[in-house]
Design an enzyme around this catalytic site. Structure first.
Site, PDB file in Angstrom:
ATOM      1  CE  LYS A  97     -13.551  -9.301 -20.446  1.00 44.88           C
ATOM      2  NZ  LYS A  97     -14.726  -8.410 -20.323  1.00 44.88           N
TER       3      LYS A  97
ATOM      4  CB  SER B 215     -23.582  -6.219 -24.134  1.00 44.95           C
ATOM      5  OG  SER B 215     -22.559  -7.083 -23.659  1.00 44.95           O
ATOM      6  N   GLY B 216     -23.643  -9.000 -26.066  1.00 43.08           N
ATOM      7  CA  GLY B 216     -22.745  -9.662 -27.024  1.00 43.08           C
ATOM      8  C   GLY B 216     -21.366  -9.830 -26.409  1.00 43.08           C
ATOM      9  N   GLY B 217     -21.102  -9.131 -25.320  1.00 40.31           N
ATOM     10  CA  GLY B 217     -19.801  -9.216 -24.659  1.00 40.31           C
ATOM     11  C   GLY B 217     -19.689 -10.494 -23.843  1.00 40.31           C
ATOM     12  CB  VAL B 218     -16.713 -12.465 -22.788  1.00 40.80           C
ATOM     13  CG1 VAL B 218     -15.903 -11.439 -22.054  1.00 40.80           C
ATOM     14  CG2 VAL B 218     -16.466 -13.827 -22.180  1.00 40.80           C
ATOM     15  CG  ASP B 219     -17.553  -9.632 -18.431  1.00 34.87           C
ATOM     16  OD1 ASP B 219     -16.759 -10.548 -18.712  1.00 34.87           O
ATOM     17  OD2 ASP B 219     -17.192  -8.482 -18.146  1.00 34.87           O
ATOM     18  CB  SER B 220     -23.819  -9.706 -20.585  1.00 34.13           C
ATOM     19  OG  SER B 220     -23.555  -9.599 -21.953  1.00 34.13           O
ATOM     20  CB  SER B 221     -22.168 -14.074 -23.539  1.00 38.70           C
ATOM     21  OG  SER B 221     -22.363 -12.987 -24.397  1.00 38.70           O
TER      22      SER B 221
ATOM     23  N   GLY C 293       0.836  -1.199   0.000  1.00 36.21           N
ATOM     24  CA  GLY C 293       0.000   0.000   0.000  1.00 36.21           C
ATOM     25  C   GLY C 293       0.866   1.242   0.000  1.00 36.21           C
TER      26      GLY C 293
ATOM     27  CD  GLU D 214       2.650  -8.394  -5.281  1.00 38.10           C
ATOM     28  OE1 GLU D 214       3.437  -9.123  -4.646  1.00 38.10           O
ATOM     29  OE2 GLU D 214       2.475  -7.204  -5.003  1.00 38.10           O
TER      30      GLU D 214
ATOM     31  CG  HIS E 278       5.736  -5.771  -4.564  1.00 34.21           C
ATOM     32  ND1 HIS E 278       4.470  -5.569  -4.074  1.00 34.21           N
ATOM     33  CD2 HIS E 278       6.454  -4.688  -4.217  1.00 34.21           C
ATOM     34  CE1 HIS E 278       4.426  -4.406  -3.446  1.00 34.21           C
ATOM     35  NE2 HIS E 278       5.612  -3.848  -3.523  1.00 34.21           N
TER      36      HIS E 278
ATOM     37  CB  CYS F 298       5.400  -4.195   0.076  1.00 34.07           C
ATOM     38  SG  CYS F 298       6.166  -2.592  -0.231  1.00 34.07           S
ATOM     39  CE1 TYR F 299       1.481   1.207   5.446  1.00 33.28           C
ATOM     40  CE2 TYR F 299      -0.310  -0.385   5.389  1.00 33.28           C
ATOM     41  CZ  TYR F 299       0.252   0.778   5.904  1.00 33.28           C
ATOM     42  OH  TYR F 299      -0.415   1.493   6.855  1.00 33.28           O
TER      43      TYR F 299
END
Ligand code: XMP
Length: 506
Positions: free
Chosen positions: A362, A219-225, A53, A167, A165, A80-81
């Protein structure tokens, strides 16, 4: 379910910590520093990570957490923090680092389970402060040339902390580090995977919705589909989807996605033709935010009218985990008013929201889509903005400009696909710049439009680099666009990263 909680102290890389833990096979969740001990404990807590942070933990007002975290009976890792805060809370000393370290730094590791299988190597550092004295009972287990206390531990209490870090991918043993922490130290089995959770998500939707009905905007987008496909698995035709064609879609797009939705997935979809309504409202409007607001409002009106006819109890939203994390941060400047199907009506009466993807990133959503057997072209579609081509026609929108944009965009898509780059390039599209310039075609003077080609690589759309498309491909794209699109005599390639640019031009 095994679960690791990450307390989010606001560093840029915190989503990455959650990703790395999941890649090591354990479900992870980010919680704010003021989360209650009950929320942290939740179900199946196997470990806690205190994130990095921007604060200095010895300054007034610095973010902190309850010391009870160290008494939960599960291992705690500070990064880190998170390391500085852990050491300060447990009686160590933290102050400005005598030498600050940024970027690639060589770290020497001592003997410890946390570093099992890791050689002394490059790690990513980014710190102004440092632990000057470890708390009682802790021992130092790593050092760099400039940072004598680069990692500490108190094994009896299950407390570990690192200044670097782990990650970020620049840390050479990134994957090994997280595997050591979650498997060796937290003793997790590492059996979590996206494939494995589809059934759980389906069961959760059934439990939430009962015999109710759900409405969704597609919407045709991946999330809503993917969200709709999952809910359809859970409740079948008690899910009704609404697809609004606002007249700002790419060539063939409405037909293509409707075909997938209806014929391949078997969704119950109402297609609303609202082209005229949107284009009439947008006529003569050229200011980008004004366009976005009009589209957002009209979308809600059309959706609301349809949803009311259906009379559903629940609204399905394609919210994903980064949306959840980002909506918790607040206070950032509005660069663009993003319009999403995911941001739909708050003012229609629903019993509740169904958000089955809110724990997924995603690429995990894409993996889930694949495991649900969705068609690959739908799962791997490039992101397409809610306001569609309206924000790719600079200035006011007309049918003629949209037509030019659609033709040039189709050519670009065909050529990128032919070159085999359609999965590696994050997003690619053409922009109708509105600029006119002089050219010569067939010995005649032309005074016609300029099309810009935008192609970017990214992993999350937050930062992007322009895609280094090969010159021969760019030349083919340019030649074809000029030859096949009336009133275009010039093609330019956008070489702007984000920041300072954004992906879309408006
Ligand atoms: P920018 O232009 O902000 O875009 O760099 C980042 C990503 O978001 C998409 N985008 C939108 N998506 N509604 C959406 O659903 C919007 O209003 C919107 N504006 C931009 C853009 O295509 C890129 O993937």
């Amino acid at each position: 379910m095994e679960r690791i909680v990450i307390i989010n102290f606001g560093a840029q890389y915190n989503q990455l910590i959650a990703r790395r833990v999941r890649e090591a096979g354990v479900y992870s969740e980010l919680l704010p520093p003021d989360a209650s001990i009950e929320a942290i404990r939740g179900d199946g807590l196997s470990g806690v990570i205190l994130s990095g942070g921007p604060d200095s933990c010895y300054q007034p007002g610095a973010r902190t957490c309850s010391p009870e975290i160290f008494e939960l009976g599960v291992p705690v890792l500070g990064i880190c923090y998170g390391m500085q805060l852990m050491c300060q809370l447990l009686g160590g000393t933290v102050g400005p680092a005598p030498v600050r370290e940024y970027g690639r730094t060589f770290v020497r590791f001592g003997e410890n389970r946390l570093f099992s299988g890791m050689e002394d190597s490059i790690c990513w550092m980014s710190h102004n402060d440092a632990v000057l004295k470890a708390p009682e009972g802790f021992r130092v287990i790593a050092e760099t040339d400039d940072c004598p206390v680069a990692a500490v531990c108190c094994e009896e209490r299950g407390l570990y902390a690192v200044q670097f870090h782990p990650e970020v991918r620049h840390t050479e043993y990134c994957a090994e580090f997280f595997r050591n922490f979650v498997r060796e130290i937290c003793k997790c089995t590492g059996s979590w995977s996206v494939d494995g959770i589809a059934d759980e998500l389906i069961a959760a939707v059934r439990a939430q919705v009962g015999n109710g009905r759900v409405v969704a905007g597609l919407s045709g987008g991946v999330d809503s589909s993917v969200a709709a496909t999952l809910v359809h698995r859970a409740i079948g035709d008690r899910l009704t989807c609404i697809f609004v064609d606002h007249g700002l879609l790419r060539l063939g797009e409405a037909e293509e996605v409707m075909d997938y939705y209806r014929n391949e997935i078997g969704l119950n979809v109402i297609e609303v033709d609202a082209k005229e309504r949107f284009l009439t409202k947008l006529a003569g409007v050229s200011e980008p935010e004004a366009k976005r607001k009009i589209i957002g409002t009209e979308f809600i009106r059309v959706f609301e009218a349809e949803a009311k006819k259906i009379g559903a109890d629940f609204l399905l939203q394609g919210t994903i985990y980064p949306d959840v994390i980002e909506s918790g941060t607040g206070g950032a400047q509005v660069i663009k008013s993003h319009h999403n199907v995911g941001g739909l009506p708050k003012n229609i009466a629903f019993k509740g929201l169904v958000e089955p993807l809110r724990i997924l990133f995603k690429d995990e959503v894409r993996m889930l889509g694949e495991s649900l057997g969705m068609p690959a072209p739908l799962v791997w579609r490039q992101p397409f903005p809610g306001p569609g081509l309206a924000i790719r026609v600079i200035g006011d929108i007309t049918e003629e400009k949209l037509d030019i944009l659609r033709k040039s965009d189709l050519i670009l898509r065909e050529e990128i696909k032919k070159a085999g780059l359609d999965r590696s390039v994050w997003q690619y599209f053409t922009v109708f710049t509105g600029l006119r310039s002089v050219g010569v075609m067939g010995d005649c003077r032309t005074y016609d439009y300029t099309i810009a080609v935008r192609a970017v690589t990214s992993t999350d759309a937050m930062t992007v680099e322009f895609a280094e498309l090969p010159y021969d491909l760019l030349r083919r794209i340019s030649n074809r666009i000029i030859a096949e699109t009336p009133h275009v005599n010039r093609v330019v390639f956008d070489i702007t990263d984000k920041p300072p640019g954004t992906i879309e031009w408006e």
